[in-house]
Scaffold this active site. Structure first.
Site, PDB file in Angstrom:
ATOM      1  N   GLY A 247       7.742 -26.453 -95.440  1.00  0.00           N
ATOM      2  CA  GLY A 247       6.437 -26.159 -96.039  1.00  0.00           C
ATOM      3  C   GLY A 247       5.773 -24.942 -95.414  1.00  0.00           C
ATOM      4  N   ALA A 248       5.647 -24.954 -94.102  1.00  0.00           N
ATOM      5  CA  ALA A 248       4.968 -23.858 -93.421  1.00  0.00           C
ATOM      6  C   ALA A 248       5.189 -23.980 -91.920  1.00  0.00           C
ATOM      7  CB  ALA A 248       3.472 -23.887 -93.721  1.00  0.00           C
ATOM      8  N   MET A 249       4.748 -22.947 -91.181  1.00  0.00           N
ATOM      9  CA  MET A 249       4.993 -22.932 -89.737  1.00  0.00           C
ATOM     10  C   MET A 249       3.780 -22.394 -88.983  1.00  0.00           C
ATOM     11  SD  MET A 249       7.037 -23.567 -87.312  1.00  0.00           S
ATOM     12  CE  MET A 249       6.477 -23.358 -85.631  1.00  0.00           C
TER      13      MET A 249
ATOM     14  N   GLU B 266      -1.307 -26.758 -90.603  1.00  0.00           N
ATOM     15  CA  GLU B 266      -0.850 -25.674 -89.712  1.00  0.00           C
ATOM     16  C   GLU B 266      -1.995 -25.196 -88.825  1.00  0.00           C
ATOM     17  OE1 GLU B 266       2.229 -25.617 -89.670  1.00  0.00           O
ATOM     18  OE2 GLU B 266       2.562 -26.544 -91.638  1.00  0.00           O
TER      19      GLU B 266
ATOM     20  N   ASN C 151       3.122 -20.807 -86.173  1.00  0.00           N
ATOM     21  CA  ASN C 151       3.189 -19.770 -85.138  1.00  0.00           C
ATOM     22  C   ASN C 151       1.785 -19.330 -84.718  1.00  0.00           C
ATOM     23  OD1 ASN C 151       6.048 -19.540 -86.006  1.00  0.00           O
ATOM     24  ND2 ASN C 151       5.087 -18.613 -87.791  1.00  0.00           N
TER      25      ASN C 151
HETATM   26  N1  ARG Z   1       6.239 -27.258 -87.472  1.00  0.00           N
HETATM   27  C1  ARG Z   1       6.355 -27.105 -88.902  1.00  0.00           C
HETATM   28  C2  ARG Z   1       5.295 -28.020 -89.483  1.00  0.00           C
HETATM   29  O1  ARG Z   1       4.187 -27.693 -89.552  1.00  0.00           O
HETATM   30  C3  ARG Z   1       7.692 -27.405 -89.445  1.00  0.00           C
HETATM   31  C4  ARG Z   1       8.758 -26.477 -89.009  1.00  0.00           C
HETATM   32  C5  ARG Z   1      10.090 -27.055 -89.172  1.00  0.00           C
HETATM   33  N2  ARG Z   1      11.089 -26.056 -89.181  1.00  0.00           N
HETATM   34  C6  ARG Z   1      12.366 -26.303 -89.338  1.00  0.00           C
HETATM   35  N3  ARG Z   1      13.162 -25.291 -89.432  1.00  0.00           N
HETATM   36  N4  ARG Z   1      12.834 -27.481 -89.365  1.00  0.00           N
HETATM   37  O2  ARG Z   1       5.473 -29.141 -89.753  1.00  0.00           O
HETATM   38 ZN    ZN Z   2       3.585 -29.779 -88.457  1.00  0.00          ZN
END
Ligand code: ARG
Ligand code: ZN
Length: 819
Positions: free
Chosen positions: A182-184, A219, A186
């Site tokens: 869905g999103a990241m 996020e 960073n």
């Molecule tokens: N941390 C991200 C979220 O907001 C998901 C990232 C997962 N990335 C992956 N390549 N599995 O949930």
């Molecule tokens: Zn998350």
């Protein structure tokens, strides 16, 4: 491995890495999408960019210099603050970024390309001015207004509800078309799947609007729960994900209830809860009963990319929610403050979180013990709670006994020496009489009761079995159980159909009222499933007709909630109640109930449609979205029962639609149930109208995938020029949707679609292991299907297992499934 031999204890190491982003189809590390460069480093993508001790407890300060051709890449972004940007020779330029916060490398990001930018400045609670920006591919900037506003709402909400402020001067969201998830989150530079940013009324549905707000919030909330306090290792993933999902759920609930009068606010919250519980039951309950079952804090994995699961996320959020329930809103907030006081800037464990909460809990309740709660973190499986009551008319008491059990699942089965320990289950109950009045519950003499919420109480079940005796119960009560879904468990209680009918019509707790309707219809569908299995004549229990009629006409309820009350339980939820799973007869039974309800109440559905059909300017608010959802549900019931009037209304609605919810709400049932000569031209029209919008074309592929009557149609769709396996959204829209939601064709008894699945897993695996592994999971529960499906599924899994050079990701999934 990189070995550096040096006598020095402190030294400067320069590493030059060469990589080939345009050949990177895995979408992990540095890759190209469209004409731009993007990164995805969580969990282990950074090591694909350069050598690094790639683990979340290694935290560093980053200085990043980007150097690129100015024409092709006018925008160069990374985490934190822009230190300087300057032109160089040969039409090149560079940008220097600095992130003042130490972070693990999974939170590193860079972006280079050319974008539309929408921005606004906003002021944080402490009066700091911050710049909020959304970058999206050229030409799509008109569609980022909702996302940018959502970002600001998220910022204000986190200040208000948790006292957490944005710690940067600039917060950027960048849209990418090719993205695995869905999103990241960073630091300062969130990267988003386009599907969770871009929206306008003509192209996005109500569901898209709420999804965008939720993911933007999610996020953003990670900035504190994930980034400021991060995970010590990947076993702790739920530390940030479960907690952040809980936070985004609460954010959405608060947004939905905002500005509404009390009753409407309550039912708006119930709608959100129902939505989340439905998601949990459709995806997480099956996971918890299959070969990939794991505790929210797994104790082993082969590939961490396979553990971004609904257990870690959604069940993880339920475990946080139970702590919220036990501590209360204020206590939970104090616990969060304590968590940040102890751990800001650190990489910590789930235990650290529970310790912070426990410290507040034991202050609040010195005589109570929280230790048992930790079992939720170490044991997998969905517990069952058996409820028994003894009502004594003479003594006017009602004894409620709760007994918990949980089968061993997944890897637990390999350890016969391990005994499963009881869970700490906050079990919210209420009692009503036959007229629907609540019966007051006197808890003054009871132990192991947390709080009273409205007219209910929370029973604290910590032992295998406990009994609570309620005094002064003057009438035989009807039990309203597990209100608001206070724990992620199955409830076993021997309701009579009449009892359920009362609860369906009268329970004051909107969640429990919906639950009663689910239970009632689910029993009926399961009964009919057996009837169809044995080719016997079917008829619908008239009580169901009465209950649906009652709820169809109860206009004291608002539309969005009423739509949920009238919705049949999802197929996947019903599969979990079958042993063995007989997909085709279950499908038949569910359709039979839907069609019978559709035709028996045709007039009421038509009235409901008219009452809820309003033309006018689009707004995604919960009241108007609720009306659209009820009206479109009415259309689906009508058309599934071949109502001429219904088909006519849907045709009109499609043609005059001003927004995507209405357009799809009409097209979808027509494609599924109306004669092809009626629906085909509409599907073509839809396709032509939105050719240039990839997100809408994804919707079209899904509509077609679900309406397909045979495998040939799916193959045909794969041949169209717009189809590609390289774009995860497109693969999900067609292949995942087909295999997960087109029961008739996918589970055809000749097993042909299973072989098709196997081929596609292998094809995808060569391009993108993470997406392939997720697709592979569709076959997880094959052992529970009836023959001959089961054998065909096994064969398909073996085909995949034998594929040469299968990725580590997919290998883990199929080997666990075949074990
Ligand atoms: N941390 C991200 C979220 O907001 C998901 C990232 C997962 N990335 C992956 N390549 N599995 O949930
Ligand atoms: Zn998350």
């Amino acid at each position: 491995m990189l070995f550096i031999n040096t006598p020095l204890t402190k030294f400067k190491l320069t590493i030059v890495s060469i990589c080939n982003p345009s050949a990177n189809s895995t979408l992990m590390g540095l890759y190209v999408s469209g004409k731009s460069f993007f990164t995805q480093c969580e969990a282990e993508g950074f090591r694909r960019i350069t050598f690094f001790p790639d683990r979340p407890d290694v935290m560093s300060e980053y200085f990043v210099t980007l150097n690129a051709d100015k024409t092709r890449f006018p925008m160069l972004l990374s985490n934190g603050n822009l230190l300087e940007q300057k032109d160089l020779e040969n039409n090149r330029h560079e940008a220097k970024w600095h992130d003042p916060f130490k972070k693990p490398c999974y939170l590193f990001a860079l972006v280079a390309g050319d974008f539309d930018v929408r921005e606004k400045t906003s002021t944080t609670r402490s009066g700091r001015e911050v710049l909020l920006q959304v970058y999206s591919d050229k030409g799509s900037g008109e569609q980022t207004l909702w996302a940018l506003d959502s970002l600001e709402r998220a910022m204000f909400w986190d200040e208000k509800r948790f006292g957490l402020e944005l710690d940067l001067n600039r917060f950027m969201i960048v849209v990418v078309r090719d993205f695995n998830m869905g999103a990241m989150e960073n630091k300062g530079l969130n990267i988003f799947n386009a599907s969770y940013v871009l929206a306008d009324p003509e192209t996005a549905t109500d569901t898209n609007y709420t999804g965008i707000e939720a993911v933007v919030g999610h996020e953003y909330f990670h900035n504190w729960t994930g980034n400021r306090v991060t995970c010590r290792d990947w076993f702790q993933l739920s530390l940030k994900e479960g907690l952040t999902v809980f936070r985004d759920q609460e954010f959405t609930a608060d947004m939905m209830a905002r500005n509404l009068p009390e009753q409407a606010a309550l039912s708006a919250r119930a709608v959100k809860r129902i939505d989340d519980v439905t998601r949990l039951r459709t995806a997480q309950f099956p996971e918890d009963a299959g070969p990939m079952a794991h505790p929210i804090r797994p104790d082993s994995y082969q590939e961490i990319g396979n553990f971004y699961t609904s257990t870690v996320y959604e069940k993880g959020a339920e475990i946080i929610r139970m702590q919220h329930t036990l501590l209360g809103e204020q206590g939970f907030r104090t616990g969060m403050d304590e968590y940040f006081r102890r751990h800001d800037g650190q990489a910590v464990t789930c235990d650290d979180f529970v310790n912070a909460m426990e410290s507040i809990y034991t202050k609040q309740y010195p005589q109570k013990d929280f230790a048992v709660f930790r079992h939720w973190y170490s044991q997998a499986g969905t517990p069952r709670v058996k409820v028994e009551i003894i009502y004594d008319e003479v003594k006017q008491t009602c004894a409620v006994t709760l007994t918990q059990s949980c089968e061993k699942v997944g890897v637990e089965k390999l350890h016969p020496e391990l005994e499963k320990k009881p869970f700490f289950i906050p079990f919210h109950i209420g009692m009503i009489d036959a007229e629907g009045n609540s019966i007051a519950l006197d808890v003054s003499s009871l132990e192991n009761v947390t709080t009273t919420i409205n007219d209910g109480v929370i029973l604290e079940l910590k032992e295998p079995s406990q009994t609570w005796i309620f005094q002064r119960i003057s009438r035989r009560p009807f039990l309203s159980l597990l209100r608001d879904f206070s724990a992620p468990v199955y409830v076993d209680y021997d309701y009579s159909i009449e009892e359920l009918a009362i609860l369906c019509a009268h329970d004051k707790n909107p969640f429990a009222r919906w639950e009663a309707a689910q239970e009632l219809s689910s029993r009926e569908i399961l009964r009919l499933c057996q009837v169809f299995e044995h080719d016997e004549p079917a008829s619908l229990n008239p009580i169901i007709l009465d209950v649906w009629k009652h709820n169809l006409t109860d206009r004291s309820l608002d539309s969005g909630y009423r739509a949920w009350l009238l919705t049949l339980p999802a197929e996947k939820i019903l599969f979990e109640k079958l042993s063995p799973i007989t997909p085709l007869s279950l499908y038949q039974a569910r359709e039979f109930v839907r069609q019978t309800l559709g035709s028996a109440h045709e007039k009421l559905w038509l009235e409901t449609y008219q009452q809820n059909h309003h033309q006018g300017e689009y707004s995604p608010d919960p009241i108007s979205a609720g009306q659209r959802s009820l009206k479109n549900l009415a259309l689906a019931y009508l058309i599934s029962s071949q109502s001429k009037q219904g088909i006519k209304l849907a045709l009109q609605q499609y043609q005059s639609a001003q927004n995507m919810t209405d357009r799809m709400g009409a097209l979808s049932p027509l494609l599924n149930y109306a004669p092809r000569e009626i629906s085909q031209p509409l599907s073509q029209d839809f396709n032509q109208r939105f050719q240039d919008n990839p997100l809408v074309m994804d919707k079209w592929f899904t509509l077609e995938a679900l309406a397909a009557k045979d495998l040939q149609q799916i193959n045909g769709l794969m041949q169209t020029p717009l189809f590609t396996l390289r774009n995860p959204n497109r693969a999900r829209a067609l292949l995942f949707q087909f295999c997960i939601n087109n029961t008739l064709v996918f589970h055809a008894k000749d097993g042909s679609a299973y072989q098709f699945w196997a081929d596609k897993v292998c094809e995808l695996d060569r391009l993108n292991p993470e997406v392939a592994a997720r697709f592979a999971r569709i076959m997880d529960n094959w052992q529970r299907y009836a023959s001959p499906n089961k054998e065909f599924m096994q064969k398909a899994l073996q085909t995949v297992a034998q594929y040469p050079k299968l990725s580590k990701n997919t290998t883990e999934i199929v080997s666990k499934a075949l074990n």
